[in-house]
Design an enzyme around this catalytic site. Structure first.
Site, PDB file in Angstrom:
ATOM      1  N   LYS A  96       0.866  -1.183   0.000  1.00  0.00           N
ATOM      2  CA  LYS A  96       0.000   0.000   0.000  1.00  0.00           C
ATOM      3  C   LYS A  96       0.908   1.241   0.000  1.00  0.00           C
ATOM      4  O   LYS A  96       1.557   1.544   0.986  1.00  0.00           O
ATOM      5  CB  LYS A  96      -0.898   0.032   1.247  1.00  0.00           C
ATOM      6  CG  LYS A  96      -1.863   1.197   1.234  1.00  0.00           C
ATOM      7  CD  LYS A  96      -1.900   1.835   2.603  1.00  0.00           C
ATOM      8  CE  LYS A  96      -2.009   3.298   2.727  1.00  0.00           C
ATOM      9  NZ  LYS A  96      -1.787   4.254   1.700  1.00  0.00           N
TER      10      LYS A  96
ATOM     11  N   GLU B   3      10.196   1.777  10.197  1.00  0.00           N
ATOM     12  CA  GLU B   3      11.158   2.844   9.887  1.00  0.00           C
ATOM     13  C   GLU B   3      10.412   4.158  10.083  1.00  0.00           C
ATOM     14  O   GLU B   3       9.596   4.541   9.242  1.00  0.00           O
ATOM     15  CB  GLU B   3      11.644   2.714   8.435  1.00  0.00           C
ATOM     16  CG  GLU B   3      12.412   1.439   8.139  1.00  0.00           C
ATOM     17  CD  GLU B   3      13.782   1.415   8.784  1.00  0.00           C
ATOM     18  OE1 GLU B   3      14.298   2.494   9.151  1.00  0.00           O
ATOM     19  OE2 GLU B   3      14.334   0.322   8.961  1.00  0.00           O
TER      20      GLU B   3
ATOM     21  N   CYS C 117      13.691  11.682   6.361  1.00  0.00           N
ATOM     22  CA  CYS C 117      13.682  11.254   7.764  1.00  0.00           C
ATOM     23  C   CYS C 117      15.037  11.430   8.436  1.00  0.00           C
ATOM     24  O   CYS C 117      15.118  11.608   9.642  1.00  0.00           O
ATOM     25  CB  CYS C 117      13.227   9.795   7.849  1.00  0.00           C
ATOM     26  SG  CYS C 117      14.209   8.701   6.828  1.00  0.00           S
TER      27      CYS C 117
ATOM     28  N   GLU D 107      10.195  16.825  14.681  1.00  0.00           N
ATOM     29  CA  GLU D 107      10.672  16.679  13.308  1.00  0.00           C
ATOM     30  C   GLU D 107      10.080  17.842  12.492  1.00  0.00           C
ATOM     31  O   GLU D 107       8.883  18.112  12.582  1.00  0.00           O
ATOM     32  CB  GLU D 107      10.149  15.344  12.779  1.00  0.00           C
ATOM     33  CG  GLU D 107      10.702  14.934  11.448  1.00  0.00           C
ATOM     34  CD  GLU D 107      10.166  13.566  10.996  1.00  0.00           C
ATOM     35  OE1 GLU D 107       8.979  13.270  11.221  1.00  0.00           O
ATOM     36  OE2 GLU D 107      10.941  12.802  10.408  1.00  0.00           O
TER      37      GLU D 107
HETATM   38  P1  NAP Z   1       2.411   8.653   7.526  1.00  0.00           P
HETATM   39  O1  NAP Z   1       1.361   9.697   7.615  1.00  0.00           O
HETATM   40  O2  NAP Z   1       2.691   7.862   8.746  1.00  0.00           O
HETATM   41  O3  NAP Z   1       1.981   7.706   6.315  1.00  0.00           O
HETATM   42  C1  NAP Z   1       2.800   6.661   5.871  1.00  0.00           C
HETATM   43  C2  NAP Z   1       1.939   5.616   5.192  1.00  0.00           C
HETATM   44  O4  NAP Z   1       1.104   5.010   6.171  1.00  0.00           O
HETATM   45  C3  NAP Z   1       1.001   6.187   4.118  1.00  0.00           C
HETATM   46  O5  NAP Z   1       0.906   5.254   3.072  1.00  0.00           O
HETATM   47  C4  NAP Z   1      -0.310   6.299   4.878  1.00  0.00           C
HETATM   48  O6  NAP Z   1      -1.449   6.338   4.044  1.00  0.00           O
HETATM   49  C5  NAP Z   1      -0.249   5.045   5.710  1.00  0.00           C
HETATM   50  N1  NAP Z   1      -1.165   5.013   6.855  1.00  0.00           N
HETATM   51  C6  NAP Z   1      -1.597   6.031   7.618  1.00  0.00           C
HETATM   52  N2  NAP Z   1      -2.443   5.572   8.567  1.00  0.00           N
HETATM   53  C7  NAP Z   1      -2.552   4.233   8.388  1.00  0.00           C
HETATM   54  C8  NAP Z   1      -3.275   3.191   9.029  1.00  0.00           C
HETATM   55  N3  NAP Z   1      -4.068   3.429  10.069  1.00  0.00           N
HETATM   56  N4  NAP Z   1      -3.128   1.932   8.576  1.00  0.00           N
HETATM   57  C9  NAP Z   1      -2.333   1.663   7.529  1.00  0.00           C
HETATM   58  N5  NAP Z   1      -1.629   2.602   6.861  1.00  0.00           N
HETATM   59  C10 NAP Z   1      -1.720   3.879   7.293  1.00  0.00           C
HETATM   60  O7  NAP Z   1       3.820   9.259   7.066  1.00  0.00           O
HETATM   61  P2  NAP Z   1       4.115  10.196   5.831  1.00  0.00           P
HETATM   62  O8  NAP Z   1       3.639  11.562   6.166  1.00  0.00           O
HETATM   63  O9  NAP Z   1       3.675   9.572   4.576  1.00  0.00           O
HETATM   64  O10 NAP Z   1       5.728  10.156   5.817  1.00  0.00           O
HETATM   65  C11 NAP Z   1       6.506  11.002   6.556  1.00  0.00           C
HETATM   66  C12 NAP Z   1       7.069  10.308   7.784  1.00  0.00           C
HETATM   67  O11 NAP Z   1       7.783   9.147   7.378  1.00  0.00           O
HETATM   68  C13 NAP Z   1       8.082  11.167   8.523  1.00  0.00           C
HETATM   69  O12 NAP Z   1       7.854  11.073   9.897  1.00  0.00           O
HETATM   70  C14 NAP Z   1       9.415  10.532   8.148  1.00  0.00           C
HETATM   71  O13 NAP Z   1      10.447  10.750   9.085  1.00  0.00           O
HETATM   72  C15 NAP Z   1       9.046   9.097   8.039  1.00  0.00           C
HETATM   73  N6  NAP Z   1      10.018   8.364   7.215  1.00  0.00           N
HETATM   74  C16 NAP Z   1      10.882   7.512   7.829  1.00  0.00           C
HETATM   75  C17 NAP Z   1      11.846   6.837   7.089  1.00  0.00           C
HETATM   76  C18 NAP Z   1      12.805   5.888   7.733  1.00  0.00           C
HETATM   77  O14 NAP Z   1      13.481   5.160   7.010  1.00  0.00           O
HETATM   78  N7  NAP Z   1      12.893   5.847   9.047  1.00  0.00           N
HETATM   79  C19 NAP Z   1      11.914   7.035   5.702  1.00  0.00           C
HETATM   80  C20 NAP Z   1      11.021   7.915   5.096  1.00  0.00           C
HETATM   81  C21 NAP Z   1      10.062   8.573   5.879  1.00  0.00           C
HETATM   82  P3  NAP Z   1      -2.447   7.604   4.074  1.00  0.00           P
HETATM   83  O15 NAP Z   1      -1.601   8.794   3.772  1.00  0.00           O
HETATM   84  O16 NAP Z   1      -3.465   7.259   3.055  1.00  0.00           O
HETATM   85  O17 NAP Z   1      -3.021   7.741   5.445  1.00  0.00           O
END
Ligand code: NAP
Length: 482
Positions: free
Chosen positions: A177, A252, A286, A385
């Site tokens: 997804k 992650e 990140c 962040e």
């Molecule tokens: P996010 O809001 O947590 O969303 C990530 C993914 O999870 C999206 O596909 C989102 O879909 C999905 N999601 C949200 N709620 C969910 C649920 N209840 N069940 C299943 N899936 C769900 O994060 P983001 O804003 O896309 O990404 C930014 C974050 O990612 C930052 O905090 C960044 O630091 C972190 N990140 C970490 C790494 C690492 O390697 N540590 C790498 C890249 C990014 P929807 O948007 O449709 O809700």
């Protein structure tokens, strides 16, 4: 850029499909806010079907030799490299980052396919010398099973191959997804795998309702591992909900990376790399620098070098050759940046450069690359962040104080130090409570190296042989012999 077959974004059992035309989501170009295309909004039933399909395909795929699985990954690597320009353009169009960065990401994404194509035939077991002469003890690695993979928008290609490639190499099957902002890169990656000969059902893609797809993954016993990249908040939710079936989980999550510039640093290198770390992907990375601690004795020289470089950065549409900083992903991201800036200024910060939204005649959420000084520990920017182009600079005089400040957070993904002294490099690296430490280096993410955070930045590793371990169970076989 025109996208054909709109809404054909769900891939189950080797077939592309749309859901009914009423049930779609629009993908926007974040630079112009113009709609690019529509994708299917799948939900519980599509996710459940995809899981069943992946479960069926698991038997054949997991029983194939690693060498055979490797061929598909290697072919996909070649196909991806042939298409760097086209895939880079798609990535920039849906995500906003400058084209040069997007092409770099595609190459990085392809590298995961290559590395795990090589690793597929190297899942070694172990023969343990027994303390009992009538026993022989073996450990064999076996694929975990069906994997639910959930990915973010900030690296829409490499975050997918960093999960899918080791999963497939290990013999797992996948339901993916992707983020709703960036489904097009995911679609392209799945099409490449299809062209590379991936058997039906081995990789399935479901775009749509996160809650429904996530719940379908979490509540289905056949999904044995959830691998997630995204925010700490959503990661915690997935971890909690995985408990019911005791699923394996790999997370992650977010970061809040400190950079410490010591008085013995090469300041030219430190300034150039601090800039590269902070403003890559417009600060939406990140592991990008979120807090800068500079030794008081080199603060003026470092800030001057840095400011000169930041002044040369060009904000604009990522598709334009000269652009260094594209748009932020959406309005919410822009508001977060403004809120952190306002809070810092209210509490006494000085704006050295930038400090406001950039208006270049496009509707997207652009922001000037911004440097701030006179920073206090209680400012939001030092505690959250940012995910945007704000760079707060604070000074220090004592090494231990800098380390304590760097560690004073619940995050533990990446930290960086600049020093030309080996003793200090080792001493400080050992004391930093982070999964990744960059010493005179801000680009630690490589296919062959373990990437991952500690504390609330995550669980498990991606990349390297550690990354494949996440997808393998270790079965212990105890044999009695005569
Ligand atoms: P996010 O809001 O947590 O969303 C990530 C993914 O999870 C999206 O596909 C989102 O879909 C999905 N999601 C949200 N709620 C969910 C649920 N209840 N069940 C299943 N899936 C769900 O994060 P983001 O804003 O896309 O990404 C930014 C974050 O990612 C930052 O905090 C960044 O630091 C972190 N990140 C970490 C790494 C690492 O390697 N540590 C790498 C890249 C990014 P929807 O948007 O449709 O809700």
């Amino acid at each position: 850029m025109k996208f054909e077959n709109e809404t054909q974004s769900i891939f189950i059992n080797g077939k592309w499909r749309a859901v009914d035309s009423q049930n779609t989501d629009t993908v926007y170009n974040p630079a112009t806010l113009e709609p690019i295309t529509k994708i299917a909004s799948g939900g519980k039933s599509e996710a459940t079907e995809a899981i069943q399909t992946a479960n069926k395909a698991f038997k054949t795929w997991s029983e194939m030799t690693g060498r055979k699985r490797s061929r598909v990954l290697y072919k996909a690597y070649e196909l991806m490299l042939e298409e760097v320009n086209r895939l880079g353009e798609i990535l920039t169009t849906e995500q906003g980052k400058p084209l040069k960065e997007a092409k770099g990401e595609i190459k990085g994404a392809a590298n995961f396919l290559l590395w795990y194509a090589e690793e597929a035939s190297r899942a070694y077991g172990e023969w343990i010398p027994s303390s009992v002469s009538s026993k022989r003890l073996l450990v064999i690695p076996q694929p975990v099973g069906v994997v639910g993979a959930i990915t973010p928008w900030n690296f829409p290609a490499s975050m997918i191959t960093r999960k899918i490639a080791p999963a497939l190499a290990a013999g797992c099957t996948v339901v993916l997804k992707p983020a709703p902002e960036t489904p097009l890169s995911a679609i392209e990656i799945v099409k490449i795998l299809e062209r590379a000969g991936m058997p039906e059902g081995v990789v399935n893609l479901v775009t749509g309702d996160a809650e429904q797809i996530g719940t379908a993954m979490l509540t289905n016993k056949d999904v044995r591992l959830i691998t997630f990249t995204g925010s700490t908040e959503v990661g915690k939710h997935l971890m909690r909900e995985s408990a019911d079936h005791v699923k394996k989980i790999s997370l992650e999550l977010g970061g809040h990376a400190p950079i410490i510039v010591f008085d013995d640093a090469d300041l030219d290198k430190a300034a150039a790399l601090t800039l590269a770390s902070k403003f890559r992907n417009n600060g939406q990375t990140c592991i990008c620098a979120n807090r800068i601690y500079v030794h008081d004795s080199v603060k003026d020289a470092f800030s001057k070098k840095l400011t000169e470089k930041v002044k040369q950065l060009k904000v604009g549409n990522g598709l334009h050759e000269e652009t260094d900083l594209g748009p932020l992903i959406n309005e919410q991201a822009s508001e977060k940046v403004q809120n952190q800036l306002d809070d810092a200024v209210k509490k006494g910060a000085n704006i050295i450069h930038g400090g406001k939204k950039w208006n270049g005649g496009m509707d997207g959420y652009f922001y000037e690359p911004t440097i701030l000084s006179a920073i206090d520990d209680d400012m939001l920017i030092m505690n959250e962040e940012t995910f945007g182009p704000l760079m707060p600079i604070q000074t220090f005089t004592d090494e231990d104080v800098a380390i304590d400040k760097a560690n004073d957070t619940d995050y533990g993904l990446a930290a960086y130090i600049f020093t030309e002294t080996t003793n200090r490099a080792i001493r400080v690296s050992e004391k930093l409570e982070y999964g990744i430490v960059g010493v005179n280096d801000v680009f630690p993410a490589l296919a062959e190296a373990p990437f991952g955070g500690i504390k609330q930045s995550g669980v498990g590793k991606e990349g390297g042989h550690y990354g494949m371990d996440e997808f393998l169970e270790k079965k212990y076989i105890s044999m009695g012999i005569k």
